[in-house]
Design a protein around this motif. Structure first.
Motif, PDB file in Angstrom:
ATOM      1  N   THR A  48      -4.799 -20.005 -15.073  1.00  0.00           N
ATOM      2  CA  THR A  48      -5.883 -20.022 -16.052  1.00  0.00           C
ATOM      3  C   THR A  48      -6.125 -21.426 -16.586  1.00  0.00           C
ATOM      4  O   THR A  48      -7.275 -21.834 -16.789  1.00  0.00           O
ATOM      5  CB  THR A  48      -5.605 -19.060 -17.221  1.00  0.00           C
ATOM      6  N   ASP A  49      -5.066 -22.195 -16.796  1.00  0.00           N
ATOM      7  CA  ASP A  49      -5.247 -23.557 -17.302  1.00  0.00           C
ATOM      8  C   ASP A  49      -5.869 -24.464 -16.246  1.00  0.00           C
ATOM      9  O   ASP A  49      -6.701 -25.321 -16.561  1.00  0.00           O
ATOM     10  CB  ASP A  49      -3.916 -24.131 -17.763  1.00  0.00           C
ATOM     11  N   VAL A  50      -5.475 -24.290 -14.983  1.00  0.00           N
ATOM     12  CA  VAL A  50      -6.070 -25.094 -13.915  1.00  0.00           C
ATOM     13  C   VAL A  50      -7.562 -24.801 -13.794  1.00  0.00           C
ATOM     14  O   VAL A  50      -8.390 -25.718 -13.706  1.00  0.00           O
ATOM     15  CB  VAL A  50      -5.345 -24.835 -12.579  1.00  0.00           C
ATOM     16  N   VAL A  51      -7.927 -23.526 -13.802  1.00  0.00           N
ATOM     17  CA  VAL A  51      -9.345 -23.167 -13.743  1.00  0.00           C
ATOM     18  C   VAL A  51     -10.072 -23.698 -14.974  1.00  0.00           C
ATOM     19  O   VAL A  51     -11.191 -24.221 -14.885  1.00  0.00           O
ATOM     20  CB  VAL A  51      -9.508 -21.642 -13.620  1.00  0.00           C
ATOM     21  N   GLY A  52      -9.428 -23.592 -16.139  1.00  0.00           N
ATOM     22  CA  GLY A  52     -10.053 -24.058 -17.373  1.00  0.00           C
ATOM     23  C   GLY A  52     -10.373 -25.535 -17.374  1.00  0.00           C
ATOM     24  O   GLY A  52     -11.312 -25.977 -18.036  1.00  0.00           O
ATOM     25  N   ARG A  53      -9.616 -26.326 -16.608  1.00  0.00           N
ATOM     26  CA  ARG A  53      -9.887 -27.760 -16.538  1.00  0.00           C
ATOM     27  C   ARG A  53     -11.147 -28.071 -15.742  1.00  0.00           C
ATOM     28  O   ARG A  53     -11.677 -29.182 -15.829  1.00  0.00           O
ATOM     29  CB  ARG A  53      -8.688 -28.482 -15.910  1.00  0.00           C
ATOM     30  N   ALA A  54     -11.632 -27.114 -14.950  1.00  0.00           N
ATOM     31  CA  ALA A  54     -12.775 -27.372 -14.069  1.00  0.00           C
ATOM     32  C   ALA A  54     -14.064 -26.724 -14.536  1.00  0.00           C
ATOM     33  O   ALA A  54     -15.130 -27.046 -13.999  1.00  0.00           O
ATOM     34  CB  ALA A  54     -12.451 -26.901 -12.652  1.00  0.00           C
ATOM     35  N   VAL A  55     -14.005 -25.796 -15.480  1.00  0.00           N
ATOM     36  CA  VAL A  55     -15.221 -25.095 -15.908  1.00  0.00           C
ATOM     37  C   VAL A  55     -15.589 -25.522 -17.326  1.00  0.00           C
ATOM     38  O   VAL A  55     -14.750 -25.988 -18.095  1.00  0.00           O
ATOM     39  CB  VAL A  55     -15.042 -23.559 -15.836  1.00  0.00           C
ATOM     40  N   GLY A  56     -16.867 -25.337 -17.651  1.00  0.00           N
ATOM     41  CA  GLY A  56     -17.342 -25.742 -18.969  1.00  0.00           C
ATOM     42  C   GLY A  56     -17.268 -24.653 -20.017  1.00  0.00           C
ATOM     43  O   GLY A  56     -17.382 -24.930 -21.211  1.00  0.00           O
ATOM     44  N   GLY A  57     -17.093 -23.408 -19.575  1.00  0.00           N
ATOM     45  CA  GLY A  57     -17.040 -22.286 -20.493  1.00  0.00           C
ATOM     46  C   GLY A  57     -15.660 -21.657 -20.515  1.00  0.00           C
ATOM     47  O   GLY A  57     -14.663 -22.281 -20.123  1.00  0.00           O
ATOM     48  N   PRO A  58     -15.570 -20.414 -20.937  1.00  0.00           N
ATOM     49  CA  PRO A  58     -14.265 -19.768 -21.083  1.00  0.00           C
ATOM     50  C   PRO A  58     -13.669 -19.345 -19.750  1.00  0.00           C
ATOM     51  O   PRO A  58     -14.340 -19.309 -18.716  1.00  0.00           O
ATOM     52  CB  PRO A  58     -14.591 -18.542 -21.942  1.00  0.00           C
ATOM     53  N   VAL A  59     -12.385 -19.024 -19.796  1.00  0.00           N
ATOM     54  CA  VAL A  59     -11.697 -18.392 -18.676  1.00  0.00           C
ATOM     55  C   VAL A  59     -11.395 -16.960 -19.089  1.00  0.00           C
ATOM     56  O   VAL A  59     -10.806 -16.722 -20.143  1.00  0.00           O
ATOM     57  CB  VAL A  59     -10.396 -19.119 -18.311  1.00  0.00           C
ATOM     58  N   ILE A  60     -11.838 -16.008 -18.275  1.00  0.00           N
ATOM     59  CA  ILE A  60     -11.662 -14.585 -18.574  1.00  0.00           C
ATOM     60  C   ILE A  60     -10.573 -14.022 -17.685  1.00  0.00           C
ATOM     61  O   ILE A  60     -10.636 -14.154 -16.453  1.00  0.00           O
ATOM     62  CB  ILE A  60     -12.981 -13.802 -18.371  1.00  0.00           C
ATOM     63  N   VAL A  61      -9.560 -13.431 -18.286  1.00  0.00           N
ATOM     64  CA  VAL A  61      -8.513 -12.743 -17.541  1.00  0.00           C
ATOM     65  C   VAL A  61      -8.812 -11.251 -17.588  1.00  0.00           C
ATOM     66  O   VAL A  61      -8.991 -10.677 -18.661  1.00  0.00           O
ATOM     67  CB  VAL A  61      -7.123 -13.015 -18.139  1.00  0.00           C
ATOM     68  N   VAL A  62      -8.876 -10.631 -16.422  1.00  0.00           N
ATOM     69  CA  VAL A  62      -9.103  -9.187 -16.327  1.00  0.00           C
ATOM     70  C   VAL A  62      -7.779  -8.531 -15.969  1.00  0.00           C
ATOM     71  O   VAL A  62      -7.198  -8.820 -14.922  1.00  0.00           O
ATOM     72  CB  VAL A  62     -10.169  -8.850 -15.262  1.00  0.00           C
ATOM     73  N   SER A 119      -7.613 -28.021  -9.692  1.00  0.00           N
ATOM     74  CA  SER A 119      -8.927 -27.993 -10.344  1.00  0.00           C
ATOM     75  C   SER A 119      -9.985 -28.694  -9.500  1.00  0.00           C
ATOM     76  O   SER A 119     -11.178 -28.372  -9.601  1.00  0.00           O
ATOM     77  CB  SER A 119      -8.841 -28.634 -11.734  1.00  0.00           C
ATOM     78  N   ALA A 120      -9.587 -29.637  -8.644  1.00  0.00           N
ATOM     79  CA  ALA A 120     -10.557 -30.282  -7.754  1.00  0.00           C
ATOM     80  C   ALA A 120     -11.145 -29.279  -6.770  1.00  0.00           C
ATOM     81  O   ALA A 120     -12.316 -29.393  -6.385  1.00  0.00           O
ATOM     82  CB  ALA A 120      -9.898 -31.434  -7.002  1.00  0.00           C
ATOM     83  N   PHE A 121     -10.368 -28.293  -6.361  1.00  0.00           N
ATOM     84  CA  PHE A 121     -10.872 -27.239  -5.483  1.00  0.00           C
ATOM     85  C   PHE A 121     -11.886 -26.384  -6.223  1.00  0.00           C
ATOM     86  O   PHE A 121     -12.964 -26.075  -5.695  1.00  0.00           O
ATOM     87  CB  PHE A 121      -9.715 -26.381  -4.975  1.00  0.00           C
ATOM     88  N   VAL A 122     -11.562 -25.987  -7.450  1.00  0.00           N
ATOM     89  CA  VAL A 122     -12.491 -25.193  -8.266  1.00  0.00           C
ATOM     90  C   VAL A 122     -13.812 -25.938  -8.427  1.00  0.00           C
ATOM     91  O   VAL A 122     -14.900 -25.374  -8.249  1.00  0.00           O
ATOM     92  CB  VAL A 122     -11.880 -24.882  -9.641  1.00  0.00           C
ATOM     93  N   LEU A 155     -11.523 -14.401  -3.081  1.00  0.00           N
ATOM     94  CA  LEU A 155     -10.793 -14.476  -4.345  1.00  0.00           C
ATOM     95  C   LEU A 155     -10.335 -15.902  -4.655  1.00  0.00           C
ATOM     96  O   LEU A 155      -9.328 -16.131  -5.320  1.00  0.00           O
ATOM     97  CB  LEU A 155      -9.603 -13.514  -4.339  1.00  0.00           C
ATOM     98  N   ALA A 156     -11.134 -16.852  -4.171  1.00  0.00           N
ATOM     99  CA  ALA A 156     -11.021 -18.253  -4.579  1.00  0.00           C
ATOM    100  C   ALA A 156     -12.412 -18.843  -4.393  1.00  0.00           C
ATOM    101  O   ALA A 156     -12.617 -19.803  -3.662  1.00  0.00           O
ATOM    102  CB  ALA A 156      -9.990 -18.994  -3.748  1.00  0.00           C
ATOM    103  N   ALA A 157     -13.389 -18.233  -5.064  1.00  0.00           N
ATOM    104  CA  ALA A 157     -14.795 -18.451  -4.738  1.00  0.00           C
ATOM    105  C   ALA A 157     -15.658 -18.481  -5.996  1.00  0.00           C
ATOM    106  O   ALA A 157     -15.206 -18.141  -7.096  1.00  0.00           O
ATOM    107  CB  ALA A 157     -15.274 -17.346  -3.799  1.00  0.00           C
ATOM    108  N   GLY A 158     -16.916 -18.864  -5.796  1.00  0.00           N
ATOM    109  CA  GLY A 158     -17.870 -18.912  -6.900  1.00  0.00           C
ATOM    110  C   GLY A 158     -18.897 -17.797  -6.785  1.00  0.00           C
ATOM    111  O   GLY A 158     -19.323 -17.433  -5.678  1.00  0.00           O
ATOM    112  N   TYR A 159     -19.315 -17.261  -7.941  1.00  0.00           N
ATOM    113  CA  TYR A 159     -20.282 -16.165  -7.978  1.00  0.00           C
ATOM    114  C   TYR A 159     -21.270 -16.363  -9.119  1.00  0.00           C
ATOM    115  O   TYR A 159     -20.913 -16.900 -10.176  1.00  0.00           O
ATOM    116  CB  TYR A 159     -19.570 -14.812  -8.185  1.00  0.00           C
ATOM    117  N   ARG A 160     -22.483 -15.895  -8.899  1.00  0.00           N
ATOM    118  CA  ARG A 160     -23.415 -15.741 -10.021  1.00  0.00           C
ATOM    119  C   ARG A 160     -22.902 -14.621 -10.921  1.00  0.00           C
ATOM    120  O   ARG A 160     -22.555 -13.544 -10.440  1.00  0.00           O
ATOM    121  CB  ARG A 160     -24.810 -15.356  -9.515  1.00  0.00           C
TER     122      ARG A 160
END
Length: 305
Positions: A48-62, A119-122, A155-160
């Motif tokens: 979650t922290d790695v993803v959080g470093r690459a996105v501008g909004g929140p990280v959602i854990v389901v 995070s560079a991959f994200v 499951l390591a991808a981007g989606y609308r």
């Protein structure tokens, strides 16, 4: 399916979020993967922290309803899956819906079992949307899917985020496989050459180990055996308003706590932390990545970031 046009403020791109699926049963591992130890942290906290470093909004854990989770960073939103036992497509639908409500139009989605994710991959995956659309929102694909070593990586991808209703419709029709989703939307495939054309990703993860998922104890041991990230630590001491000492050294550390310990710094209210020039939470479990430059500023009195 219907396409959804979005407008954004002039000069700004779409808000991005992260979705991390933590509700799997972990049957082959024999233990909850979200809570597996990872170099002083846990799988879920690290991802979650790695993803959080690459996105501008929140990280959602389901998570599965009632599932216990390890401690997470303050930027994480935890939500329960609406219905248990319907696989990752259900979790993805839940996470994308929450991300859209939070104002994000694009999300990077992954499972919790990617401890080598960078995070560079994200960032490279999410920028795949821009490359495909060339600035035209109507041309933006529904998904940016890496294809690595011949396999798609949903499951390591981007989606609308606006895909959530379509995912729910697939589930209601009994189509619960991730391949059902990819076969029914506009997908932009990102092959290895395309991803590694990103110079930051090529430097940080040339083997694209970011998609190495851990399902068994043997894979867990293999991941743990990977070299610890090499980072640069710059330590400075502030007395009053003057820097009286400074040193720079390379260390191997997976977390901020490990880097601070090797530099003789205690993470407390007297330390200001920056990573790669940006303020960073002074939390011991915060993950570090290869190539990071960590600044530790200690003072004779508390200072604010």
């Amino acid at each position: 399916m219907a396409r959804h046009a979005r407008t954004h403020p002039a000069g700004r791109g779409p808000m991005t979020a992260g979705v991390v699926l933590a509700g799997g049963c972990s049957s082959r591992m024999g233990a909850a993967k979200a809570s597996l130890e990872w170099h002083g942290s846990t799988f879920l906290r690290h991802v979650t922290d790695v993803v959080g470093r690459a996105v501008g909004g929140p990280v959602i854990v389901v998570r599965a309803p009632g599932q216990a989770l390890p401690a997470l960073g303050s930027q994480v939103i935890v939500c329960d899956d609406a219905e248990q036992g319907r696989g990752p497509l259900q979790g993805l639908a839940t996470g994308l819906a929450v991300a859209e409500r939070e104002g994000a139009s694009l999300a990077f989605a992954c499972a919790t079992d990617l401890p080598l994710l960078h995070s560079a991959f994200v960032d490279a995956v999410l920028r795949g949307f821009t490359a495909a659309a060339a600035g035209d929102d109507w041309a933006t694909p529904d998904a940016a899917i890496p294809r690595i070593r011949g396999f798609r990586q949903p499951l390591a991808a981007g989606y609308r985020t606006s895909l959530a209703p379509h995912l729910h419709a697939l589930l209601e029709a009994g189509r619960s496989r991730l391949s059902d989703l990819l076969d029914s939307v506009d997908v932009h495939l990102l092959d290895e050459a395309t991803l590694l054309a990103d110079t930051r990703l090529f430097a940080a993860d040339p083997d694209l180990a970011s998609v190495f998922n851990v399902n068994t104890p043997e894979q867990y041991r293999a991941a743990c055996a990977q070299p610890t990230p090499e980072v640069v630590v710059e330590k400075s001491i502030l007395v009053g308003t003057e820097l009286v000492a400074s040193e720079r050294r390379c260390v191997r550390a997976s977390t901020l706590g490990a880097a601070a310990e090797q530099s003789g710094v205690q993470l407390d209210g007297q330390v200001v932390v920056a990573v790669n020039g940006s303020c960073f939470p002074a939390e011991a479990q915060s993950p570090l990545q290869s190539g990071d430059v960590v600044m530790l500023l200690t003072a004779s009195r508390p200072v604010s970031a």
